[in-house]
Design a protein around this motif. Structure first.
Motif, PDB file in Angstrom:
ATOM      1  N   VAL A  46       0.845  -1.205   0.000  1.00  0.00           N
ATOM      2  CA  VAL A  46       0.000   0.000   0.000  1.00  0.00           C
ATOM      3  C   VAL A  46       0.876   1.249   0.000  1.00  0.00           C
ATOM      4  CG1 VAL A  46      -1.704   1.320   1.336  1.00  0.00           C
ATOM      5  CG2 VAL A  46      -1.977  -1.154   1.059  1.00  0.00           C
ATOM      6  N   GLY A  47       2.031   1.166   0.636  1.00  0.00           N
ATOM      7  CA  GLY A  47       2.955   2.294   0.665  1.00  0.00           C
ATOM      8  C   GLY A  47       3.474   2.707  -0.704  1.00  0.00           C
ATOM      9  N   LEU A  48       3.320   1.849  -1.701  1.00  0.00           N
ATOM     10  CA  LEU A  48       3.741   2.174  -3.067  1.00  0.00           C
ATOM     11  C   LEU A  48       2.726   3.054  -3.790  1.00  0.00           C
ATOM     12  CD1 LEU A  48       5.068  -1.317  -4.224  1.00  0.00           C
ATOM     13  CD2 LEU A  48       6.372   0.601  -3.252  1.00  0.00           C
ATOM     14  N   TRP A  49       1.581   3.283  -3.167  1.00  0.00           N
ATOM     15  CA  TRP A  49       0.496   4.033  -3.800  1.00  0.00           C
ATOM     16  C   TRP A  49       0.564   5.523  -3.489  1.00  0.00           C
ATOM     17  CZ3 TRP A  49      -3.676   2.462  -6.831  1.00  0.00           C
ATOM     18  CH2 TRP A  49      -3.693   1.113  -7.155  1.00  0.00           C
ATOM     19  N   ALA A  50       0.164   6.320  -4.438  1.00  0.00           N
ATOM     20  CA  ALA A  50      -0.039   7.750  -4.209  1.00  0.00           C
ATOM     21  C   ALA A  50      -1.303   7.912  -3.352  1.00  0.00           C
ATOM     22  CB  ALA A  50      -0.219   8.476  -5.542  1.00  0.00           C
ATOM     23  N   GLU A  51      -1.366   8.977  -2.571  1.00  0.00           N
ATOM     24  CA  GLU A  51      -2.529   9.211  -1.697  1.00  0.00           C
ATOM     25  C   GLU A  51      -3.846   9.169  -2.471  1.00  0.00           C
ATOM     26  OE1 GLU A  51      -2.904   9.308   1.598  1.00  0.00           O
ATOM     27  OE2 GLU A  51      -0.764   8.910   1.781  1.00  0.00           O
ATOM     28  N   GLY A  52      -3.871   9.737  -3.646  1.00  0.00           N
ATOM     29  CA  GLY A  52      -5.103   9.784  -4.437  1.00  0.00           C
ATOM     30  C   GLY A  52      -5.205   8.681  -5.473  1.00  0.00           C
ATOM     31  N   GLY A  53      -4.454   7.612  -5.296  1.00  0.00           N
ATOM     32  CA  GLY A  53      -4.472   6.510  -6.258  1.00  0.00           C
ATOM     33  C   GLY A  53      -5.847   5.889  -6.418  1.00  0.00           C
ATOM     34  N   PHE A  72     -11.674  -2.229 -11.158  1.00  0.00           N
ATOM     35  CA  PHE A  72     -11.927  -3.602 -11.577  1.00  0.00           C
ATOM     36  C   PHE A  72     -13.046  -3.565 -12.615  1.00  0.00           C
ATOM     37  CE2 PHE A  72     -10.676  -3.431  -7.120  1.00  0.00           C
ATOM     38  CZ  PHE A  72      -9.550  -4.242  -7.123  1.00  0.00           C
ATOM     39  N   PRO A  73     -12.718  -3.300 -13.887  1.00  0.00           N
ATOM     40  CA  PRO A  73     -13.755  -3.128 -14.912  1.00  0.00           C
ATOM     41  C   PRO A  73     -14.675  -4.335 -15.098  1.00  0.00           C
ATOM     42  CG  PRO A  73     -11.659  -2.289 -15.690  1.00  0.00           C
ATOM     43  CD  PRO A  73     -11.384  -3.002 -14.395  1.00  0.00           C
ATOM     44  N   PHE A  74     -14.195  -5.532 -14.773  1.00  0.00           N
ATOM     45  CA  PHE A  74     -15.020  -6.732 -14.959  1.00  0.00           C
ATOM     46  C   PHE A  74     -15.531  -7.298 -13.637  1.00  0.00           C
ATOM     47  CE2 PHE A  74     -12.212  -7.457 -18.883  1.00  0.00           C
ATOM     48  CZ  PHE A  74     -13.057  -6.711 -19.671  1.00  0.00           C
ATOM     49  N   ALA A  75     -15.591  -6.472 -12.599  1.00  0.00           N
ATOM     50  CA  ALA A  75     -16.035  -6.953 -11.289  1.00  0.00           C
ATOM     51  C   ALA A  75     -17.456  -7.490 -11.359  1.00  0.00           C
ATOM     52  CB  ALA A  75     -15.966  -5.828 -10.270  1.00  0.00           C
ATOM     53  N   PRO A  76     -17.680  -8.668 -10.788  1.00  0.00           N
ATOM     54  CA  PRO A  76     -19.052  -9.187 -10.754  1.00  0.00           C
ATOM     55  C   PRO A  76     -19.894  -8.408  -9.746  1.00  0.00           C
ATOM     56  CG  PRO A  76     -17.549 -10.704  -9.669  1.00  0.00           C
ATOM     57  CD  PRO A  76     -16.713  -9.593 -10.208  1.00  0.00           C
ATOM     58  N   GLN A  77     -21.188  -8.569  -9.855  1.00  0.00           N
ATOM     59  CA  GLN A  77     -22.111  -7.887  -8.946  1.00  0.00           C
ATOM     60  C   GLN A  77     -21.735  -8.189  -7.500  1.00  0.00           C
ATOM     61  OE1 GLN A  77     -26.213  -8.668  -9.776  1.00  0.00           O
ATOM     62  NE2 GLN A  77     -26.927  -7.405  -8.096  1.00  0.00           N
ATOM     63  N   GLY A  78     -21.730  -7.155  -6.667  1.00  0.00           N
ATOM     64  CA  GLY A  78     -21.405  -7.313  -5.264  1.00  0.00           C
ATOM     65  C   GLY A  78     -19.939  -7.093  -4.948  1.00  0.00           C
ATOM     66  N   TRP A  79     -19.115  -6.950  -5.959  1.00  0.00           N
ATOM     67  CA  TRP A  79     -17.686  -6.706  -5.771  1.00  0.00           C
ATOM     68  C   TRP A  79     -17.411  -5.245  -6.102  1.00  0.00           C
ATOM     69  CZ3 TRP A  79     -13.603 -10.575  -5.282  1.00  0.00           C
ATOM     70  CH2 TRP A  79     -14.096 -11.844  -4.994  1.00  0.00           C
ATOM     71  N   PRO A  80     -16.381  -4.664  -5.482  1.00  0.00           N
ATOM     72  CA  PRO A  80     -16.093  -3.258  -5.782  1.00  0.00           C
ATOM     73  C   PRO A  80     -15.611  -3.076  -7.219  1.00  0.00           C
ATOM     74  CG  PRO A  80     -14.381  -4.162  -4.362  1.00  0.00           C
ATOM     75  CD  PRO A  80     -15.456  -5.212  -4.488  1.00  0.00           C
ATOM     76  N   GLU A  81     -16.058  -2.000  -7.840  1.00  0.00           N
ATOM     77  CA  GLU A  81     -15.621  -1.663  -9.192  1.00  0.00           C
ATOM     78  C   GLU A  81     -14.523  -0.610  -9.161  1.00  0.00           C
ATOM     79  OE1 GLU A  81     -19.001  -0.520 -11.513  1.00  0.00           O
ATOM     80  OE2 GLU A  81     -20.057  -2.375 -11.070  1.00  0.00           O
ATOM     81  N   ARG A  82     -14.496   0.183  -8.083  1.00  0.00           N
ATOM     82  CA  ARG A  82     -13.534   1.279  -8.011  1.00  0.00           C
ATOM     83  C   ARG A  82     -13.200   1.563  -6.552  1.00  0.00           C
ATOM     84  NH1 ARG A  82     -13.054   7.026  -8.176  1.00  0.00           N
ATOM     85  NH2 ARG A  82     -11.739   7.678  -9.917  1.00  0.00           N
ATOM     86  N   LEU A  83     -11.916   1.668  -6.272  1.00  0.00           N
ATOM     87  CA  LEU A  83     -11.437   2.064  -4.956  1.00  0.00           C
ATOM     88  C   LEU A  83     -10.674   3.362  -5.131  1.00  0.00           C
ATOM     89  CD1 LEU A  83     -10.009  -1.424  -3.929  1.00  0.00           C
ATOM     90  CD2 LEU A  83     -12.178  -0.435  -3.170  1.00  0.00           C
ATOM     91  N   ALA A  84     -11.114   4.411  -4.477  1.00  0.00           N
ATOM     92  CA  ALA A  84     -10.483   5.720  -4.629  1.00  0.00           C
ATOM     93  C   ALA A  84      -9.739   6.088  -3.352  1.00  0.00           C
ATOM     94  CB  ALA A  84     -11.530   6.780  -4.963  1.00  0.00           C
ATOM     95  N   GLY A  85      -8.444   6.328  -3.476  1.00  0.00           N
ATOM     96  CA  GLY A  85      -7.620   6.741  -2.356  1.00  0.00           C
ATOM     97  C   GLY A  85      -6.886   5.592  -1.707  1.00  0.00           C
ATOM     98  N   LYS A  86      -5.745   5.929  -1.166  1.00  0.00           N
ATOM     99  CA  LYS A  86      -4.852   4.948  -0.551  1.00  0.00           C
ATOM    100  C   LYS A  86      -5.527   4.193   0.595  1.00  0.00           C
ATOM    101  CE  LYS A  86      -0.019   5.056   0.832  1.00  0.00           C
ATOM    102  NZ  LYS A  86       1.125   5.967   0.967  1.00  0.00           N
ATOM    103  N   GLU A  87      -6.345   4.890   1.388  1.00  0.00           N
ATOM    104  CA  GLU A  87      -7.009   4.234   2.530  1.00  0.00           C
ATOM    105  C   GLU A  87      -8.020   3.183   2.068  1.00  0.00           C
ATOM    106  OE1 GLU A  87      -6.141   4.249   5.724  1.00  0.00           O
ATOM    107  OE2 GLU A  87      -4.480   5.465   4.972  1.00  0.00           O
ATOM    108  N   ALA A  88      -8.777   3.482   1.020  1.00  0.00           N
ATOM    109  CA  ALA A  88      -9.741   2.505   0.491  1.00  0.00           C
ATOM    110  C   ALA A  88      -9.019   1.286  -0.071  1.00  0.00           C
ATOM    111  CB  ALA A  88     -10.613   3.153  -0.583  1.00  0.00           C
ATOM    112  N   ILE A  89      -7.910   1.513  -0.736  1.00  0.00           N
ATOM    113  CA  ILE A  89      -7.113   0.411  -1.287  1.00  0.00           C
ATOM    114  C   ILE A  89      -6.532  -0.426  -0.154  1.00  0.00           C
ATOM    115  CG2 ILE A  89      -5.025  -0.110  -2.619  1.00  0.00           C
ATOM    116  CD1 ILE A  89      -5.799   2.534  -4.262  1.00  0.00           C
ATOM    117  N   ALA A  90      -6.042   0.240   0.893  1.00  0.00           N
ATOM    118  CA  ALA A  90      -5.497  -0.471   2.057  1.00  0.00           C
ATOM    119  C   ALA A  90      -6.558  -1.342   2.722  1.00  0.00           C
ATOM    120  CB  ALA A  90      -4.926   0.532   3.060  1.00  0.00           C
TER     121      ALA A  90
END
Length: 141
Positions: A27-34, A38-56
């Motif tokens: 996670v430390g390799l990510w920019a704060e606003g990274g 997941f363009p092919f995410a199935p229903q119920g899965w995240p499609e987009r994580l915005a920000g280092k904290e969400a990715i973490a």
């Protein structure tokens, strides 16, 4: 040792950290606003994580679900944009809960600026999660 700055070196380093199960360093390799998508995410899965904290938060339980052993068949393609690479790869290991083999292929489009990942579009196979008993990231999707 300084952090890798080219997108390809940064990506290779990120894979080593995943194999070491060092999610905080990954996670430390990510920019704060990274942004991770997941363009092919199935229903119920995240499609987009915005920000280092969400990715973490998304990645924190990953080693509890998937024990990665290797990334064979890694191919990194440079693009006309020096900050963006296209990655073809395969990850192999085992699913922790069932001890079943894990084998997934990916294509990713990754952009890095100033030695940090700013964008990661992960084109993984969503059909794999529809197989019975397959749970890649836990119930907190």
């Amino acid at each position: 040792m300084s952090a890798p700055t080219s997108p390809a070196d940064l990506y290779r380093h990120s894979l080593r950290l995943l194999l070491d199960k060092n999610i905080p360093a990954w996670v430390g390799l990510w920019a704060e606003g990274g942004v991770m998508e997941f363009p092919f995410a199935p229903q119920g899965w995240p499609e987009r994580l915005a920000g280092k904290e969400a990715i973490a938060a998304y990645m924190r339980p990953y080693p509890d679900h998937i024990d990665l052993h290797d990334f064979p068949d890694l191919r990194i393609h440079q693009t006309t944009d020096p900050e963006t690479i296209v990655v073809e790869m395969r990850s192999v290991g085992r699913l922790v809960e069932t001890d079943s083999p894990f084998d997934m292929t990916y294509i990713a489009v990754v952009t890095a600026q100033d030695g940090r990942i700013t964008s990661y579009r992960d084109y993984w196979n969503p059909l794999a999660v529809l197989e019975p008993g397959t749970d890649f990231t836990g119930s907190d999707r």
